[in-house]
Design a protein around this motif. Sequence first.
Motif, PDB file in Angstrom:
ATOM      1  N   VAL A 128       0.843  -1.200   0.000  1.00  0.00           N
ATOM      2  CA  VAL A 128       0.000   0.000   0.000  1.00  0.00           C
ATOM      3  C   VAL A 128       0.878   1.250   0.000  1.00  0.00           C
ATOM      4  CG1 VAL A 128      -1.584   1.377   1.403  1.00  0.00           C
ATOM      5  CG2 VAL A 128      -1.972  -1.091   1.121  1.00  0.00           C
ATOM      6  N   PHE A 129       1.851   1.275   0.892  1.00  0.00           N
ATOM      7  CA  PHE A 129       2.620   2.505   1.035  1.00  0.00           C
ATOM      8  C   PHE A 129       3.505   2.773  -0.173  1.00  0.00           C
ATOM      9  CE2 PHE A 129       5.848   5.434   2.545  1.00  0.00           C
ATOM     10  CZ  PHE A 129       5.036   6.425   3.078  1.00  0.00           C
ATOM     11  N   SER A 130       4.139   1.746  -0.719  1.00  0.00           N
ATOM     12  CA  SER A 130       5.061   2.006  -1.837  1.00  0.00           C
ATOM     13  C   SER A 130       4.293   2.381  -3.106  1.00  0.00           C
ATOM     14  CB  SER A 130       5.985   0.813  -2.076  1.00  0.00           C
ATOM     15  OG  SER A 130       5.250  -0.316  -2.466  1.00  0.00           O
ATOM     16  N   LEU A 131       3.104   1.808  -3.285  1.00  0.00           N
ATOM     17  CA  LEU A 131       2.295   2.197  -4.447  1.00  0.00           C
ATOM     18  C   LEU A 131       1.863   3.663  -4.322  1.00  0.00           C
ATOM     19  CD1 LEU A 131       2.297  -0.745  -5.388  1.00  0.00           C
ATOM     20  CD2 LEU A 131      -0.169  -0.625  -5.659  1.00  0.00           C
ATOM     21  N   TYR A 132       1.422   4.013  -3.113  1.00  0.00           N
ATOM     22  CA  TYR A 132       1.015   5.402  -2.835  1.00  0.00           C
ATOM     23  C   TYR A 132       2.200   6.353  -3.017  1.00  0.00           C
ATOM     24  CZ  TYR A 132       0.894   9.312   0.498  1.00  0.00           C
ATOM     25  OH  TYR A 132       1.039  10.542   1.094  1.00  0.00           O
ATOM     26  N   GLN A 133       3.334   5.972  -2.416  1.00  0.00           N
ATOM     27  CA  GLN A 133       4.491   6.866  -2.434  1.00  0.00           C
ATOM     28  C   GLN A 133       5.051   7.031  -3.847  1.00  0.00           C
ATOM     29  OE1 GLN A 133       8.026   5.653  -0.255  1.00  0.00           O
ATOM     30  NE2 GLN A 133       8.022   7.552   0.927  1.00  0.00           N
ATOM     31  N   TYR A 134       4.945   5.967  -4.634  1.00  0.00           N
ATOM     32  CA  TYR A 134       5.429   6.068  -6.016  1.00  0.00           C
ATOM     33  C   TYR A 134       4.596   7.092  -6.796  1.00  0.00           C
ATOM     34  CZ  TYR A 134       7.136   4.978 -10.621  1.00  0.00           C
ATOM     35  OH  TYR A 134       7.718   5.080 -11.858  1.00  0.00           O
ATOM     36  N   GLU A 135       3.275   6.986  -6.662  1.00  0.00           N
ATOM     37  CA  GLU A 135       2.400   7.949  -7.350  1.00  0.00           C
ATOM     38  C   GLU A 135       2.676   9.373  -6.852  1.00  0.00           C
ATOM     39  OE1 GLU A 135       0.724   7.092  -9.916  1.00  0.00           O
ATOM     40  OE2 GLU A 135       1.062   4.945  -9.614  1.00  0.00           O
ATOM     41  N   ALA A 152      12.287  14.375  -4.216  1.00  0.00           N
ATOM     42  CA  ALA A 152      11.409  13.367  -4.825  1.00  0.00           C
ATOM     43  C   ALA A 152      12.090  12.669  -6.003  1.00  0.00           C
ATOM     44  CB  ALA A 152      10.102  14.012  -5.279  1.00  0.00           C
ATOM     45  N   ALA A 153      12.856  13.424  -6.767  1.00  0.00           N
ATOM     46  CA  ALA A 153      13.515  12.837  -7.943  1.00  0.00           C
ATOM     47  C   ALA A 153      14.500  11.754  -7.529  1.00  0.00           C
ATOM     48  CB  ALA A 153      14.231  13.927  -8.740  1.00  0.00           C
ATOM     49  N   LYS A 154      15.223  12.009  -6.452  1.00  0.00           N
ATOM     50  CA  LYS A 154      16.172  11.000  -5.973  1.00  0.00           C
ATOM     51  C   LYS A 154      15.410   9.808  -5.384  1.00  0.00           C
ATOM     52  CE  LYS A 154      20.063  10.322  -2.812  1.00  0.00           C
ATOM     53  NZ  LYS A 154      19.546   9.188  -2.055  1.00  0.00           N
ATOM     54  N   GLU A 158      14.303   4.962  -5.918  1.00  0.00           N
ATOM     55  CA  GLU A 158      14.357   3.990  -4.815  1.00  0.00           C
ATOM     56  C   GLU A 158      12.976   3.382  -4.572  1.00  0.00           C
ATOM     57  OE1 GLU A 158      18.020   6.403  -2.636  1.00  0.00           O
ATOM     58  OE2 GLU A 158      15.988   6.611  -1.849  1.00  0.00           O
ATOM     59  N   VAL A 159      11.953   4.238  -4.598  1.00  0.00           N
ATOM     60  CA  VAL A 159      10.602   3.746  -4.325  1.00  0.00           C
ATOM     61  C   VAL A 159      10.127   2.801  -5.434  1.00  0.00           C
ATOM     62  CG1 VAL A 159       8.205   4.429  -3.952  1.00  0.00           C
ATOM     63  CG2 VAL A 159      10.046   5.751  -2.920  1.00  0.00           C
ATOM     64  N   ASP A 160      10.635   3.003  -6.621  1.00  0.00           N
ATOM     65  CA  ASP A 160      10.310   2.100  -7.718  1.00  0.00           C
ATOM     66  C   ASP A 160      10.744   0.677  -7.348  1.00  0.00           C
ATOM     67  OD1 ASP A 160       9.370   1.344 -10.151  1.00  0.00           O
ATOM     68  OD2 ASP A 160      11.188   1.878 -11.260  1.00  0.00           O
ATOM     69  N   TYR A 161      11.902   0.588  -6.716  1.00  0.00           N
ATOM     70  CA  TYR A 161      12.394  -0.712  -6.254  1.00  0.00           C
ATOM     71  C   TYR A 161      11.557  -1.235  -5.082  1.00  0.00           C
ATOM     72  CZ  TYR A 161      15.177  -3.719  -3.238  1.00  0.00           C
ATOM     73  OH  TYR A 161      15.566  -4.727  -2.392  1.00  0.00           O
ATOM     74  N   HIS A 162      11.179  -0.343  -4.161  1.00  0.00           N
ATOM     75  CA  HIS A 162      10.362  -0.781  -3.015  1.00  0.00           C
ATOM     76  C   HIS A 162       9.034  -1.372  -3.507  1.00  0.00           C
ATOM     77  CE1 HIS A 162      12.310   2.777  -0.565  1.00  0.00           C
ATOM     78  NE2 HIS A 162      13.202   1.937  -1.062  1.00  0.00           N
ATOM     79  N   ARG A 163       8.494  -0.717  -4.537  1.00  0.00           N
ATOM     80  CA  ARG A 163       7.231  -1.138  -5.105  1.00  0.00           C
ATOM     81  C   ARG A 163       7.388  -2.527  -5.735  1.00  0.00           C
ATOM     82  NH1 ARG A 163       4.140   2.083  -9.875  1.00  0.00           N
ATOM     83  NH2 ARG A 163       6.069   1.521 -10.957  1.00  0.00           N
ATOM     84  N   ASP A 164       8.457  -2.692  -6.472  1.00  0.00           N
ATOM     85  CA  ASP A 164       8.718  -3.978  -7.110  1.00  0.00           C
ATOM     86  C   ASP A 164       8.868  -5.078  -6.054  1.00  0.00           C
ATOM     87  OD1 ASP A 164       9.231  -5.631  -9.342  1.00  0.00           O
ATOM     88  OD2 ASP A 164      11.364  -5.620  -8.835  1.00  0.00           O
ATOM     89  N   HIS A 165       9.604  -4.770  -4.997  1.00  0.00           N
ATOM     90  CA  HIS A 165       9.815  -5.729  -3.904  1.00  0.00           C
ATOM     91  C   HIS A 165       8.477  -6.140  -3.299  1.00  0.00           C
ATOM     92  CE1 HIS A 165      10.539  -6.610   0.438  1.00  0.00           C
ATOM     93  NE2 HIS A 165      11.532  -7.333  -0.041  1.00  0.00           N
ATOM     94  N   ALA A 166       7.626  -5.158  -3.012  1.00  0.00           N
ATOM     95  CA  ALA A 166       6.327  -5.456  -2.388  1.00  0.00           C
ATOM     96  C   ALA A 166       5.441  -6.263  -3.341  1.00  0.00           C
ATOM     97  CB  ALA A 166       5.636  -4.163  -1.966  1.00  0.00           C
ATOM     98  N   ILE A 167       5.458  -5.888  -4.614  1.00  0.00           N
ATOM     99  CA  ILE A 167       4.624  -6.606  -5.593  1.00  0.00           C
ATOM    100  C   ILE A 167       5.089  -8.055  -5.730  1.00  0.00           C
ATOM    101  CG2 ILE A 167       4.011  -6.775  -8.049  1.00  0.00           C
ATOM    102  CD1 ILE A 167       3.987  -3.679  -8.124  1.00  0.00           C
TER     103      ILE A 167
END
Lengths: 275, 328
Positions: A128-135, A152-154, A158-167
Amino acid sequence: MSGESATRITPGNALRPEDIAEKVAAGTRISQDVAEYALRLGDDALILAQRLGWWISRAPEIEEDIALGNIALDLLGHARSFLTYAGSAWGKTEDDLAYWRSEPEFRSSFLVEQPNGDFAKTIARQLVFSLYQYELYSRLVNSADETLAAIAAKALKEVDYHRDHAIQWTLRLGDGTEESHRRMKSGLDSVWPYVDELFADDELIDRLAGVAVRPSELRAPFDALLAQVLDEATLQVPEVQPAMTGNRGSQHSEHLGYILAEMQVIAREHPGATW
Amino acid sequence: MATQTDARELHAVPSEEDQAGQAYFDRIIAEDSRIEPSDWMPEAYRKTLVRQISQHAHSEIIGMQPEANFITRAPSLKRKAILMAKVQDEAGHGLYLYSAAETLGTPREELFDQLLTGRAKYSSIFNYPALTWADMGAIGWLVDGAAIVNQVPLCRASYGPYGRAMVRICKEESFHQRQGFEILLELANGTPAQKQMAQDAINRFYAPALMMFGPNDDASPNSQQSMRWNIKRFSNDELRQRFVGMIQEQVKVLGLTLPDDKIRFNEETGQWEHGELDWNEFYEVLKGRGPCNAQRMERRREAHENGAWVREAASAYAAKQAQKAQVA
């Protein structure tokens, strides 16, 4: 927008908390509203980093000790940048804000304050959090506030990876064994009451048009991707009612007090000390 | 008895292949070159390596615990980030080392099982508690410092995968030691309470850190064979003395002291000397009676058992995906 700003992100020139601290020391001052907004972003990242840090040495595989540790470390980096920036409104450092504020002064959401539970609940919260944070971050990069945009750019990569990990874990737990499916479903049910708070707009967001991202705008893309992931994982979007939350005000879940007690104890035993 | 069978096997008439293998192995050792996983090697060499490498891997994994204990309480965000990165490195070291041991034919699951059933050991130092923030400094400076002195010569160990893993590990360890020293330096220059905390941590970790090099040379029977195989390069006492020489200089920079008034440089032998260590305590901790032996093992077992359903889920998912791929 000036292309020469020190906070513009170019390859090899990522914005670190120390860079922001330097700018603040050189006289950067921001408005109360921007600071309040930066606190929301920073506190979510800080509290979730604090939660995830607990897993290091307790994860189901050594690879996961490393992965969850990595995610916690990334989030802590985001928190340090946002808090340093927020602190410039009040002449405070990241540590003043992290260690010397009490519960009502935090702006974290109920979601990140939720206990880790088992690995499935932690993954549900991460999903939930990484999907939200990515958007969120993928829009914050266009903020009129260049520092927020640069942080945010940096963070986005990183969050793209967090999202992938969670998915990846949601798929494995959802479509793994009967037990993992049951646990993943229960993890999702348990964090679901705290999802709505992430997407709520308020007056601060109205006042910061162009600077802040409107949380409500993130809901549709979040829902779409989440439904897709859960479907592939043989899970359903929980049918669980939202809970009343603090809406980014002074009221928090019962958990935050314990989180802060642990996080702040050593610093508060030694007022005025440096580490 | 298993040992008898082993002994008979070792003394059985060697095949032609074994003779050629032994000749190759002897030549490699004599040339001080490297043995690689597919090379022939004596069973005893393989066993010694698996024991040593896995013991080292277990030490990295168990060694995460006393420091992980302070991740949630680190007194500044910068220190929290550094500590998290450090403990994460240790997990990484554990992984390289388990992988190096796996190249010798023993899978990670089996090595875990040896640890959890008490058949394999890990460094005794981690059975001491981390009580204050200053312990993060003392562990970095003294424990990682001793580990570096021990491990730098292992970068030249005759077994290739082990030596190469050690090169990377040593680089990261030296960062760990510096961050530990930096924590102590900050405390030593801080408030009286911080300085006291730093001295107390050094007092508690000094002797256990010296014991990390193992028993005195006359009580370390396996060392000789390891040295002949070019696994070990220096004796326990040589390394310990080298370490004492290093830290007695460094402690001056901190403006703190080592809890040992017998440290002196012996001009005649060219060696550093230190006070007698309490070897009785060392063996007590080794036998499982240290302050944290039970706690460390319980935590490790808990993590492993609580993670079983996750690992099963990952395998089940992989199997389903493989099946789908086959059908498609």
